[in-house]
Design a protein around this motif. Structure first.
Motif, PDB file in Angstrom:
ATOM      1  N   LEU A  91       4.089  11.804 -12.813  1.00 52.56           N
ATOM      2  CA  LEU A  91       4.621  10.440 -12.905  1.00 52.56           C
ATOM      3  C   LEU A  91       6.149  10.447 -12.922  1.00 52.56           C
ATOM      4  CD1 LEU A  91       2.161   8.854 -15.512  1.00 52.56           C
ATOM      5  CD2 LEU A  91       2.523   8.058 -13.162  1.00 52.56           C
ATOM      6  N   LEU A  92       6.710  11.532 -13.440  1.00 53.70           N
ATOM      7  CA  LEU A  92       8.178  11.580 -13.594  1.00 53.70           C
ATOM      8  C   LEU A  92       8.874  12.471 -12.552  1.00 53.70           C
ATOM      9  CD1 LEU A  92       8.473  11.822 -17.486  1.00 53.70           C
ATOM     10  CD2 LEU A  92       9.286   9.951 -16.077  1.00 53.70           C
ATOM     11  N   THR A  93       8.110  13.074 -11.668  1.00 54.86           N
ATOM     12  CA  THR A  93       8.723  14.056 -10.755  1.00 54.86           C
ATOM     13  C   THR A  93       8.690  13.571  -9.309  1.00 54.86           C
ATOM     14  OG1 THR A  93       7.911  15.777 -12.211  1.00 54.86           O
ATOM     15  CG2 THR A  93       8.705  16.486 -10.056  1.00 54.86           C
ATOM     16  N   CYS A  94       9.849  13.626  -8.655  1.00 51.77           N
ATOM     17  CA  CYS A  94       9.931  13.221  -7.248  1.00 51.77           C
ATOM     18  C   CYS A  94       9.088  14.166  -6.386  1.00 51.77           C
ATOM     19  CB  CYS A  94      11.387  13.271  -6.780  1.00 51.77           C
ATOM     20  SG  CYS A  94      11.552  13.017  -5.011  1.00 51.77           S
TER      21      CYS A  94
ATOM     22  N   LEU B  71       6.603  -1.043  -3.002  1.00 46.06           N
ATOM     23  CA  LEU B  71       6.104  -0.438  -4.246  1.00 46.06           C
ATOM     24  C   LEU B  71       4.695   0.104  -4.023  1.00 46.06           C
ATOM     25  CD1 LEU B  71       6.627  -0.018  -7.332  1.00 46.06           C
ATOM     26  CD2 LEU B  71       5.483  -2.223  -7.683  1.00 46.06           C
ATOM     27  N   SER B  72       4.506   1.348  -4.380  1.00 47.22           N
ATOM     28  CA  SER B  72       3.173   1.956  -4.234  1.00 47.22           C
ATOM     29  C   SER B  72       2.330   1.667  -5.483  1.00 47.22           C
ATOM     30  CB  SER B  72       3.321   3.460  -4.041  1.00 47.22           C
ATOM     31  OG  SER B  72       2.097   4.111  -4.198  1.00 47.22           O
ATOM     32  N   HIS B  73       2.827   2.051  -6.635  1.00 49.61           N
ATOM     33  CA  HIS B  73       2.108   1.728  -7.869  1.00 49.61           C
ATOM     34  C   HIS B  73       3.070   1.780  -9.059  1.00 49.61           C
ATOM     35  CE1 HIS B  73       1.768   6.101  -7.237  1.00 49.61           C
ATOM     36  NE2 HIS B  73       1.896   6.182  -8.570  1.00 49.61           N
ATOM     37  N   GLU B  74       2.647   1.123 -10.121  1.00 50.53           N
ATOM     38  CA  GLU B  74       3.477   1.026 -11.332  1.00 50.53           C
ATOM     39  C   GLU B  74       2.619   1.501 -12.505  1.00 50.53           C
ATOM     40  OE1 GLU B  74       6.090  -2.518 -11.734  1.00 50.53           O
ATOM     41  OE2 GLU B  74       5.030  -2.781 -13.624  1.00 50.53           O
ATOM     42  N   THR B  75       3.171   2.316 -13.380  1.00 53.30           N
ATOM     43  CA  THR B  75       2.389   2.882 -14.480  1.00 53.30           C
ATOM     44  C   THR B  75       3.167   2.766 -15.794  1.00 53.30           C
ATOM     45  OG1 THR B  75       1.601   4.514 -12.882  1.00 53.30           O
ATOM     46  CG2 THR B  75       1.100   4.932 -15.205  1.00 53.30           C
TER      47      THR B  75
ATOM     48  N   GLN C 233       7.790   3.296 -11.640  1.00 50.61           N
ATOM     49  CA  GLN C 233       7.359   2.675 -10.381  1.00 50.61           C
ATOM     50  C   GLN C 233       7.495   3.727  -9.267  1.00 50.61           C
ATOM     51  OE1 GLN C 233      10.300  -0.488 -10.517  1.00 50.61           O
ATOM     52  NE2 GLN C 233       8.640  -2.010 -10.708  1.00 50.61           N
ATOM     53  N   HIS C 234       6.453   3.911  -8.515  1.00 47.60           N
ATOM     54  CA  HIS C 234       6.499   4.847  -7.371  1.00 47.60           C
ATOM     55  C   HIS C 234       6.545   4.034  -6.081  1.00 47.60           C
ATOM     56  CE1 HIS C 234       5.372   8.907  -9.176  1.00 47.60           C
ATOM     57  NE2 HIS C 234       5.549   8.074 -10.215  1.00 47.60           N
TER      58      HIS C 234
END
Lengths: 781, 65
Positions: A746-749, A694-698, A678-679
């Protein structure tokens, strides 16, 4: 303050001009380079520019100041120039270790730590350690002022002693004088006060007159003797003159033709005729004359009157002597008369006996007579007057003694008053100085102890960050009580308290302890204008400790205006490169191989994802091998992270060098189905990620499946030479690279560049900034 | 995070305490703090600063406080 660029010309390894451009949006710069590529040149340049130290050259036992200069350069060409948003600072032309700096003050504060300093800091003797850290707790100027205060107190003590002594002496003197006077009045104090209040002006005036009479009389007595002697001499001269004159008269009587006038005439005639040549007639009668005959005749007559000539000379001398004696007598008579007039005037003022009687006597000689006669009249009463005046001498002395004693009493009595005031005031000063010494000494000791306590506390906190749950800590820096300027360093070790850490700590633990001490000091005595330089401080640290150290740097050093890290330790660089550390906050520079001709060569370092992105967007050359190779390494890193977080099963290997396929297969179906990220959006006002926005969920299953399908491309194209690789299309290569980048993003801040590896909620993993959440927390059973 | 040098911090603390205890005059605060910080305080300077209060009449001294 932000650093924009650093320019080096002819300084140490910069054999060619070098300009380092800094990224102003990042306050940490990591310069990675193997040994001998110029790391210390860069850090030393900042130390030389901003401090009076010389960086790594200070570690050398014998410093050749020419080391500052590149082998191909000259001192006048050396330049260090730092461009900041607060101004440009430059240093040039080093001479005997000193640079010409512009501006001369206001440089950024540089805190510089080298590996050698860490060793010294920890392992040195307490006195040496104080030397190293003394500048941080240096209150030497206060100590100087304290010494001056103590000296002032010593002087004041002496002044007080003198004042008290003077007071006692004056009191003792007066008491003694009082007793000598027969102890009049109730006490010596009353007597002394009364005496000192007496007005003795009239008595002093009287004494002055009487003293003047005495002095004048002494002069008169001298003049009297002198005059008597001179009169005798005059009388003698008169007698001598008369005797000589009588002898001359007798001689002339015997020779009627001879007389003094004729002798003079003959002498004159002889002189005249001798001087004329020729002369044939007499200048008086004009008769014919013969010169020689007439000169001989004159000589014969003159010689015949020689006796008269001698007597005439004696008479002249006798008359001169008489005149001189008379003149001297007249002069003395004049002086005598003046003195007489003077004493007369003085006596006339004194209206008391016996002076009134003396005045009457003197008035008798106040006639119109000439001075000499007046004197003669005075001499007639001289003896009588003398007796009276000399008899008054004792009176004059008595008055004088009384005046002197009164002045003495006054002086001593005044001295008592003054000494009392001075002693009271000095006593107050002494007490004030004692109080001031106590304040200065106590505050100084308290300040140093408090500083050391605060530093120790921070060192402890930092050290616990790197070494949590290791039963280490209790670090304390204390001043050695028995020795001046000695700093002890103690720490705990598995329950043992206050041991010397170098005796039991491992080398790497001592290294991190040294770094923590330095950072604590740099933080405490730095400012927003401080630049922190860590010059190759990490030698060999395991992965966990390195990660904690990096976290410490980012958490605790954010207040420095800039942190410059130089290192040759590749794992440190790679923690950033592969997103295991906050790479987005760091500007990377890499140093290539140094050569004498090429100097220090710099290239911008990149994190792995940026390299892959660049390769994918390169429009000039599509590098299939680079894309697949880079993507493969990035995937291995990402999957290593996931498999570690979830404890995925992989075939056991002696070393944990798992490859892409093994890591991909380690993710179970259950986990694959559950994995999602979740971003979250960032709150622009708070500059923080909002957990409720929440911006988006993948779900990660889709992308992982696609990657799995293309993973073989990595081996065929990116790792080996084989026929199958040639059959892989560019489209598949590009797809593999793009999927890898997408998976990494997707996994990196986006802020720190780190993975979601924090378990703050107990339900999911998340990044430190809160930007990304990774679900689930554990692999579903 | 801005820390002055230790001499400066301590000189200010000492000066404040000396004034608080009525040993030196408030009007000399800057001069004393500067001299302490720079290590230029001589014996004669201490004497002058401490005597200043002693020589000041009590009323004025209280006003300074």
């Amino acid at each position: 303050m932000k650093i924009n660029s650093l320019q080096l010309v002819g300084f140490r390894g910069a054999t060619k001009p070098l300009t380092l451009e800094f990224d102003p949006s990042k306050n940490i710069t990591m310069i990675f380079g193997e040994n001998g590529n110029g790391k210390s040149t860069i850090s030393d340049s900042l130390v030389c520019l901003c401090t009076d130290e010389h960086g790594s050259l200070d570690d050398k036992s014998s410093i050749d100041r020419d080391f500052y200069i590149s082998t191909s350069s000259k001192p006048e060409n050396v330049l260090i120039k730092l461009n900041t948003d607060a101004g440009v600072f430059s240093a040039k032309s080093p001479k005997n270790g000193t640079f010409i700096k512009n501006p001369t003050t206001g440089h950024p504060i540089v805190r510089h730590l080298r590996r050698s300093q860490i060793t010294q800091l920890i392992e040195d003797q307490p006195a040496k350690r104080y030397e190293k850290l003394g500048s941080y707790i240096d209150v030497s100027n206060i100590a100087k002022s304290e010494d001056a205060l103590r000296k002032a107190k010593k002087d004041a003590d002496y002044d007080l002693k003198v004042a008290v002594s003077t007071l006692n002496n004056a009191m003792s003197t007066l008491e003694k004088a009082w007793k000598n006077e027969g102890s009049p009045m109730k006490s010596w104090e009353d007597w002394a006060r009364t005496e000192s209040e007496k007005d003795i002006t009239a008595e002093a005036k009287r004494h002055a007159l009487l003293e003047e009479v005495q002095k004048n009389w002494a002069s008169i007595s001298e003049l009297k003797t002198k005059l008597e002697n001179e009169r005798k001499a005059l009388s003698s001269a008169n007698a001598s003159q008369k005797d000589t004159e009588d002898k001359l008269k007798e001689a002339i009587k015997k020779d009627q033709n001879a007389n003094e006038d004729l002798l003079n005439l003959l002498q004159s005639a002889k002189n005249y005729i001798t001087g004329k040549d020729p002369i044939t007639s007499c200048p008086v009668c004009n008769n014919v004359i013969e010169k020689t005959t007439i000169v001989n005749s004159l000589t014969e007559k003159i010689n015949g009157m020689e006796a008269i000539k001698t007597l005439s000379l004696q008479v002249r001398k006798a008359r001169q002597e008489t005149d001189t004696r008379r003149s001297v007598c007249l002069s003395t008579v004049g002086s005598f008369h003046q003195k007489l007039t003077s004493i007369e005037k003085t006596i006339a003022v004194i209206k008391e006996p016996p002076y009134t009687a003396l005045m009457n006597d003197l008035s008798l000689i106040k006639s119109e007579n000439a001075e000499a006669e007046k004197i003669n009249e005075f001499l007639a009463i001289y003896d009588k007057m003398g007796e009276m005046i000399i008899a008054q001498r004792q009176v004059v002395e008595k008055i004088k003694t009384a005046i002197v004693q009164n002045n003495l009493i006054k002086g001593q009595y005044q001295s008592i008053g003054e000494s009392k005031i001075k002693a009271e005031k000095t006593d107050k000063v002494c007490k004030a100085m004692d109080a001031a010494i106590e304040i200065v000494e106590n505050l100084r000791k308290e300040f140093v102890q408090n500083e050391l306590l605060a530093i120790s506390s921070d060192v402890n906190r930092l050290y616990q960050k790197i070494h949590p749950n290791e039963f280490l800590g209790g670090i304390s820096l204390t001043l050695k009580k028995t020795t001046k300027n000695s700093l002890e360093l103690n720490a705990d070790f598995h329950g043992k308290k206050a041991i010397t850490p170098q005796s039991v700590y491992s080398e790497s633990h001592l290294d991190t302890l040294g770094i923590c001490v330095f950072i604590a000091l740099a933080k405490r005595y730095g400012s927003k204008n401080s630049i922190l330089i860590l010059d190759d401080v990490v030698m060999s640290v395991d992965e966990n400790h390195l990660d904690r150290f990096i976290e410490l740097l980012h958490d605790d050093c954010s207040d420095f205006s800039h942190i410059l890290i130089t290192t040759h330790y590749r794992p440190w660089r790679d923690r950033y490169r592969y997103n295991r550390a906050p790479s987005q906050k760091v500007h990377f520079l890499e140093l290539r191989n140094w050569t004498l001709d090429g100097g220090i060569r710099v290239q911008n370092g990149r994190i792995a994802c940026d390299e892959l992105r660049t390769a994918l967007t390169d429009t000039k050359y599509f590098d299939r091998q680079k894309i697949t190779s880079s993507a493969g390494i990035i995937l291995e890193n990402l999957l290593d992270f996931l498999s570690t977080q979830y404890g995925c099963k992989v075939p056991r290997k002696p070393r944990n060098d798992y490859q892409l396929r093994e890591l991909l297969d380690s993710i179970s179906k259950k986990l694959m189905n559950a994995l999602k990220v979740q971003h979250f959006n960032k709150d622009p006002a708070a500059k923080k990620y909002a957990p409720d926005s929440l911006s988006h969920e993948t779900n990660l299953k889709d992308i992982l499946d696609k990657i799995k399908g293309l993973a073989i491309v990595r081996n065929w194209v990116g790792a080996h030479y084989n026929y199958d690789g040639s059959l892989v299309s560019d489209k598949d290569v590009e797809e593999f690279g793009k999927l890898t980048l997408e998976f990494a993003e997707l996994l990196t801040c986006p802020d720190s560049g780190q993975f979601p590896d924090k378990d703050k909620s107990g339900s999911h993993w998340e990044t430190k900034t809160g930007s990304i959440r990774l679900h689930p927390l554990k692999e579903p059973s | 995070m801005s820390f002055p040098n230790p001499n400066q911090t301590l000189s200010e603390q000492i000066t404040k305490k000396l004034i608080e205890k009525g040993l030196v005059s408030k009007s000399s605060e800057k001069k004393i703090a500067q001299a302490l910080n720079q290590g230029t305080m001589r014996e004669s300077d201490w004497k002058v600063f401490l005597e200043e209060i002693i020589n000041t009449p009590k009323n004025e001294s209280n006003e300074n406080k």
